[in-house]
Structures are given as structure tokens and as C-alpha cells.
Design a protein around this motif. Structure first.
Motif, PDB file in Angstrom:
ATOM      1  N   ILE A 184       0.833  -1.208   0.000  1.00  0.00           N
ATOM      2  CA  ILE A 184       0.000   0.000   0.000  1.00  0.00           C
ATOM      3  C   ILE A 184       0.865   1.255   0.000  1.00  0.00           C
ATOM      4  O   ILE A 184       0.635   2.189  -0.776  1.00  0.00           O
ATOM      5  N   LEU A 491      -7.668  -2.660  -3.805  1.00  0.00           N
ATOM      6  CA  LEU A 491      -7.005  -1.368  -3.842  1.00  0.00           C
ATOM      7  C   LEU A 491      -7.268  -0.626  -5.149  1.00  0.00           C
ATOM      8  O   LEU A 491      -7.295   0.607  -5.181  1.00  0.00           O
ATOM      9  N   ALA A 508      -6.936   2.793   0.233  1.00  0.00           N
ATOM     10  CA  ALA A 508      -5.571   2.505   0.689  1.00  0.00           C
ATOM     11  C   ALA A 508      -5.458   2.708   2.191  1.00  0.00           C
ATOM     12  O   ALA A 508      -4.821   1.916   2.895  1.00  0.00           O
TER      13      ALA A 508
END
Length: 682
Positions: A184, A491, A508
Motif C-alpha cells: 500500500i 485497492l 488505501a
């Protein structure tokens, strides 16, 4: 007004203000994006704001009090403990990988949802309330007291084995969480993957290092709010987009028939068949090269060298010479390297040559035997996940933080409620995203690919998370030409659905919250086991409370950096790591925990035999059937995949515990009285 009621109202007021401020923060970022703020700055703001928030809570909650550090003072209200436990439970595997698993594997992916949810029900019924009634700090504490008594006594071997199991299970699990943190952070800040891991680690350490369970609890409540908002907003948008209904749990049933129709169309599409045939031809070519080793390796190396020499002699263009040099440098160094590389390439080509998994068909297979094998693996995985969940140390530790046994039971209800808000949405998200990709990306022009493809392809250039190549050269995207990693799906959902980038930042932040909340709990479980159960109970029983907390913090720091280093090596995908942790927890800890509560005859020798036997069988099966270590399908028992090794480890552990207990002297009156105490009515 009573003190508990006043405390609850104060906490409610704080978190309502937090939710309102978070909503205003989202609106402000959306406005800044509409005014032209660069995307990278939105990513930085999300990362900075959330990590600063968690760090602030950690600093405010700092403590050196043993009870506060280990069990948050045993005064967390049931509702907030439920939210904290849900955040602890909704890990990176749940938030990031589970929808991707359902996307890639269809019906088979439901095993994770059924196993994890059912496992928490098992924990609630069989273990959690009894642990709270016991009233200590850690899981090894319970097992040592139940099976042998105090520090240094007959309980020491049981405590040592339980500590070892806690460390192995939690460490395996925490590596997956830290890997997700790096994924991330690298995507939304542009830093290197390894750097992203250590940036996220700083946030983990501030909460757990300073405040222990107290700091982690109040951080996890805030993290759950972010997780819920981040998961629901893009899913509700896709639900409205494809079904005209903002409730995805209800609406995705209407999308499934349309998805099934699209799947059937793609199965018959001549261009799809052409691409899959190309992949089959590649697999056959790799098989032929493997069969001809080492001559094929030598011939290929010589051909690459001759091509480079020829280009240099005829003074070809610099780009052609550089390409030939790269081809020669990338050629396998030894026949052994060639065998491994070509075998991997052959496996990837064979996988791409297969038709995609139908989303709603249970246990598809070429024949009845294959279908039965998939069903058996589905049930075995559900079994391992259920029993592993019920024995996870970092989840069971949360049963110690409430004010009473009754509050623990109420907390379990709230945990299930908060978990289901997300878990009932995950299958909907997988179906909605799959339909969007199948109906919009597939069939589109290569010259007009959406920007999110390039973004995610560049996150990890060595192992791209998504790749699209025009295999048949027609300029049109075919389904078989798309390679997507399940870890990227959630995501990328906002960008897939066409939402503003601020929602991508929100997702995120949600994924980061899920990974950090679970990593906090896991690292604390490891450090507490080492400091409380090893150092205090076995090495230095006279240690002061200040020294015990200091030792725990130092150990936590060391374990965190080791886990971060292992995660930076990318040992496996997130779901595989998590699955291994659950099988090990089920095999090693579940029999001893459950029989310790419900069978008075279970004794010290039985606990030692059960934990060692279950762990040994589970670990042996994982190693023997792992293709990387030379195993494979031929080494499997009844065709069960290594991720479900606990289906053999649990019965072995139960049998060893029962037999050893019956063949040795009964437990002491103290141990039997302990069973009567924890099972007595409240």
C-alpha cells in the motif's frame, strides 16, 4: 450515573467526533482534487494523516502499568472491544486479498469467509468466555496453569511449547500484514516497496510500543471506522452502477446472472480460444526445452551469444545491441537455473491456457473425481480456518480486556456484527468488480487502456501486480491476456469503477488500517509471550512491573524489525501465509485449549503430546507437499492441499492428547478444580 456508563458515554462522544472529522477530511480532499491537486499529494496526505492519527492515540495511551499494558486495564466496554476485535480480525488478508481470491477462484474462495466467520463463533462458544473467567494475561498462562501449575513447575514445558506456538503462528501471520503495508505504501507514495514496509512499521511501533494493549485497543476502534467506510463506499458505488441498488449485499444477486452470461460468451469467443492456444503452445515449448536439458540450455546460450556477435559485426542500431545484451545476461546461468525458470514459465502458461473459473459454479472440474477433490479441499480449508481462528492467540487475548465474563459474551456479539458488515460485502465486491472488468476492460482497445493498469504494473516491476499483453496481436484486450494479482483488486476498485482518486486514497487508508491493526495485535502477542511467559514466569519471577513492561517493549521492537525484513523478501502471497498460520494454530493450540476447558482428565503429559504431535504432523505435511521444497501433488494425502495441513494436524493432536492423558496419571486436584471453576455458572 455509574462510572462504567459515564466512561462509555465519553468514549462514544470521542469516536463520534472522530467520525465527523474524518468525513470532513474526505470532503476537503475531494474538493482539493477537483481544484487540481496532484494525485501523489492526495496519497501522501492520506498516509500522513492516518499514521499521525494512530501515533497520536499511541502517545496519549502510553503506559507502564502492567495491567494496562497487557490487558487495557480490563475495562474496555463490550461495544468498543467488539470494534477493536473486529479491526484486529479484519486483516490485510480479509481487506485486500479475500475479494481477490473470490475473483480468481469463484465459489472456492467462500471457504475463507465461512471458515473465518464460523471460527469466531467457535471461539465465542468454546474458549473466549472461559479465558476471561480465568483472568490472566496470555494464552500460555492459561495452558500452563491448567496443565501443571505455576512458574517453574510442571506447567513450564507446556508454557514453553505454547509460547513457541504463539510465536510461530503470530510471526507467520504478521509477515503477511507487513507485506501488505509495503504494498500500500509503495503504491500511494511512490517509495520503494522495502522502504514502504519500514514506513508502515513506524506506525505499528508507536501504538504497540508505547501503549501496549491500551494503545492498540483505542487505535483499533478508530481503524475499524476507517476500514468500514473505505470498504463500503466503492462497493456501494459499483452496486449502484451495475444494479441500480446501493446495497451490495442485496444487489449483487442481480448481477450474478449477467456475469454468468458474460462468462459463457467468453468461453466460446474465437479470439479467447486463440490466445489460450498460444499459451498452450508456449507451455509445450517449455516442456520440450526441459526434456532436452542440458543441451537446450547450451544451445540457447550459444544462440544468444551468436546473435549479439552478429549485431556488433554488422554495426546494428544501439537499441538492437542493447536488447541482445539483455537477452544474453538474462539467460539462466546454469542448467539448474534453467530448469527452475522454464518450469515456472510452463506452469504460468498452462494456467493462462485454462478457461477462467466460473464465479457461481461450486467445485467445477473436468470430471467427477476432480470436482470431488475440489470439494474435499474446500471443506478441509473451512475446517482449518475455523479451528485456527478459535485458537489464534492475538484474538483470544482480547477476551481478557473486558470488565467481566458477561461483557466478554456481549463483546463477542458486537465483534460478529462488525465483522459481518464487511464480510457480507466482500463476495458482492468480487462479483461487481469481475463484471466490470469482463464487460468494460475485456474487448477494449489496447491504445486506450485505463491509467490504473499502468499505475499498478509499475508498483513492483520485478513481479508486476497486473499485466496485459497483446498475445494474438489483434489490438483488442482478451480476458486470457489479462494477468491480475488478487492482492491488487480491492485497492484498484475505485479506479476500476471510475471513482475520484480521493476514494482510492480512502481504500488505501482502509487497507493500511486493516494491516496495521492486525500487526499491532500480533506483535503484542509475541512480545507478551516472550516477556511475560518466558522472562517473568520462567527466567526472573522477581522482576519488577516496570522491568517487565520494558522487556516487552524491547522484544516487540526486535520482533517487528525481523518480521519487516522477512516481509521485504516477499516469501509468499498474503493468503498463503495466512493459511499456513491458521493450520499451525489449529493443530498446535486448539486441542489443548478446548480439552483444557471441557475435559477434566486432560493432563500435563497429554497437553505436551497433543501440542507437539499436532504441530509435527501439520509442519511435516506442509513441507512434504510444498512444490518449492520438492514436494507436489504426488505427495499429498487424499489430494488435500498443503494450506489445509491442519486437517491432519488437529486429529493427530487430539488423539495424542487423549491417549497420553489416559496412559498417565490423572491431573492434580488443583487442575481439576480449575476446570470446575471456569465452567461454573456466573
Amino acid at each position: 450515573m455509574s462510572a462504567p456508563a459515564s466512561y462509555f458515554r465519553k468514549l462514544s462522544r470521542y469516536y463520534l467526533w472522530f467520525t465527523a472529522c474524518f468525513g470532513l477530511f474526505l470532503c476537503a480532499l475531494a474538493l482539493l482534487e477537483s481544484e487540481g491537486m496532484p494525485r501523489i499529494w492526495i496519497g501522501y496526505l492520506f498516509m500522513f494523516a492516518t499514521i499521525t492519527l494512530y501515533a497520536t492515540i499511541g502517545v496519549i495511551s502510553r503506559t507502564s502499568n502492567v495491567s494496562e499494558y497487557y490487558v487495557a486495564g480490563r475495562r474496555v466496554p463490550a461495544l468498543f472491544n467488539g470494534m477493536a476485535t473486529a479491526a484486529d480480525w479484519i486483516s490485510a488478508a480479509s481487506f485486500i486479498s479475500l475479494a481477490g481470491g473470490l475473483y480468481l477462484h469463484g465459489f472456492d474462495g467462500l471457504a475463507y469467509i465461512l471458515g473465518w466467520t464460523g471460527g469466531y463463533c467457535l471461539a465465542a462458544l468454546l474458549i473466549a468466555p472461559y479465558l476471561r473467567k480465568f483472568g490472566q494475561y496470555t494464552i500460555p498462562d492459561f495452558l500452563a496453569e491448567r496443565y501443571g501449575g505455576g512458574a517453574g513447575g510442571r506447567g513450564a514445558p507446556v508454557r514453553a511449547i505454547a509460547v513457541g506456538a504463539t510465536i510461530i503462528v503470530s510471526f507467520t501471520y504478521v509477515v503477511a500484514q507487513i507485506y501488505a503495508v509495503g504494498l500500500i505504501a509503495s503504491r500511494f507514495t511512490g517509495v520503494d516497496f522495502s522502504v514502504g514496509i519500514f514506513l508502515g512499521l513506524a506506525s505499528i511501533l508507536v501504538c504497540s510500543f508505547l501503549g501496549g494493549m491500551r494503545g492498540i485497543t483505542w487505535t483499533q476502534v478508530a481503524q475499524y471506522i476507517i476500514i468500514l467506510v473505505a470498504f463500503l463506499i466503492p462497493t456501494m458505488w459499483l452496486s449502484h452502477k451495475h444494479a441500480d441498488n446501493p446495497l451490495p449485499q442485496v444487489a449483487y444477486g442481480a448481477v450474478l446472472p449477467k456475469l454468468a452470461q458474460r462468462e459463457a460468451e467468453l468461453l466460446r469467443d474465437p479470439k479467447e480460444l486463440q490466445v489460450r492456444a498460444i499459451f498452450r503452445a508456449r507451455a509445450e515449448a517449455d516442456a520440450a526445452r526441459l526434456a532436452a536439458l542440458p543441451q537446450s540450455w547450451e544451445a540457447g546460450r550459444d544462440a544468444a551469444q551468436r546473435r549479439l556477435d552478429t549485431l556488433r559485426l554488422r554495426e546494428a542500431s544501439l537499441s538492437e545491441i542493447r536488447a541482445a545484451e539483455r537477452a544474453l545476461i538474462s539467460w539462466p546461468r546454469t542448467p539448474g537455473d534453467a530448469a527452475a525458470q522454464w518450469a515456472d514459465a510452463r506452469g504460468a502458461s498452462l494456467k493462462r491456457a485454462q478457461a477462467p473459473e466460473p464465479q457461481a459454479t461450486p467445485f467445477p472440474g473436468a470430471d467427477r473425481a476432480r470436482s470431488d477433490q475440489r470439494r474435499n479441499n474446500f471443506l478441509a480449508l473451512v475446517f482449518c480456518l475455523m479451528l485456527g481462528t478459535a485458537a489464534l492467540p492475538h484474538i483470544l487475548m482480547r477476551s481478557y480486556t473486558t470488565a467481566s465474563v458477561h461483557e466478554t459474551r456481549v463483546s463477542v456479539f458486537w465483534t460478529l456484527f462488525f465483522v459481518l458488515l464487511v464480510y457480507l460485502t466482500i463476495p458482492a465486491l468480487a462479483v461487481l468488480v469481475k463484471y466490470d472488468i469482463y464487460s468494460h476492460l475485456v474487448g477494449s482497445d489496447y491504445a486506450q487502456l485505463p491509467n490504473w493498469i499502468a499505475y499498478w504494473a509499475n508498483v513492483d516491476k520485478l513481479n508486476p501486480l497486473i499485466g496485459i499483453a497483446d498475445i494474438n496481436g489483434d489490438g483488442i484486450v482478451q480476458l486470457a491476456e489479462i494477468a491480475i494479482d488478487g492482492d491488487v483488486l480491492v485497492l484498484a476498485t475505485p479506479e476500476i469503477g471510475g471513482l475520484p482518486y480521493v476514494i482510492s486514497g480512502l481504500v488505501a487508508a482502509g487497507g493500511l488500517a486493516a494491516a496495521l491493526s492486525t500487526a499491532d495485535g500480533l506483535l503484542l502477542a509475541i512480545s507478551n509471550a516472550l516477556s511475560h511467559d518466558v522472562y517473568y514466569k520462567m527466567v526472573d519471577p522477581a522482576a519488577s512491573t516496570q522491568k517487565r513492561v520494558t522487556i516487552s517493549k524491547l522484544l516487540l521492537l526486535g520482533v517487528a524489525f525481523v518480521a519487516a525484513y522477512v516481509a521485504s523478501q516477499k516469501p509468499a502471497d498474503i493468503l498463503s501465509l495466512v493459511g499456513a498460520a491458521f493450520s499451525l494454530a489449529a493443530s498446535t493450540l486448539f486441542p489443548a485449549l478446548v480439552l483444557g476447558v471441557f475435559w477434566k482428565r486432560a493432563n500435563h503429559a497429554g497437553a505436551v503430546a497433543g501440542m507437539l504431535g499436532g504441530f509435527a504432523v501439520c509442519l511435516y505435511y506442509m513441507v512434504a507437499t510444498n512444490p518449492i521444497l520438492g514436494g507436489g501433488a504426488q505427495a499429498q494425502w487424499f489430494g488435500i492441499a498443503p494450506i489445509s495441513a491442519g486437517v491432519f494436524g488437529v486429529p493427530a493432536g487430539l488423539a495424542a492428547l487423549v491417549l497420553a492423558s489416559l496412559l498417565t496419571a490423572p491431573p492434580t486436584a488443583r487442575s481439576g478444580g480449575m476446570v470446575d471453576h471456569i465452567r461454573a455458572p456466573e
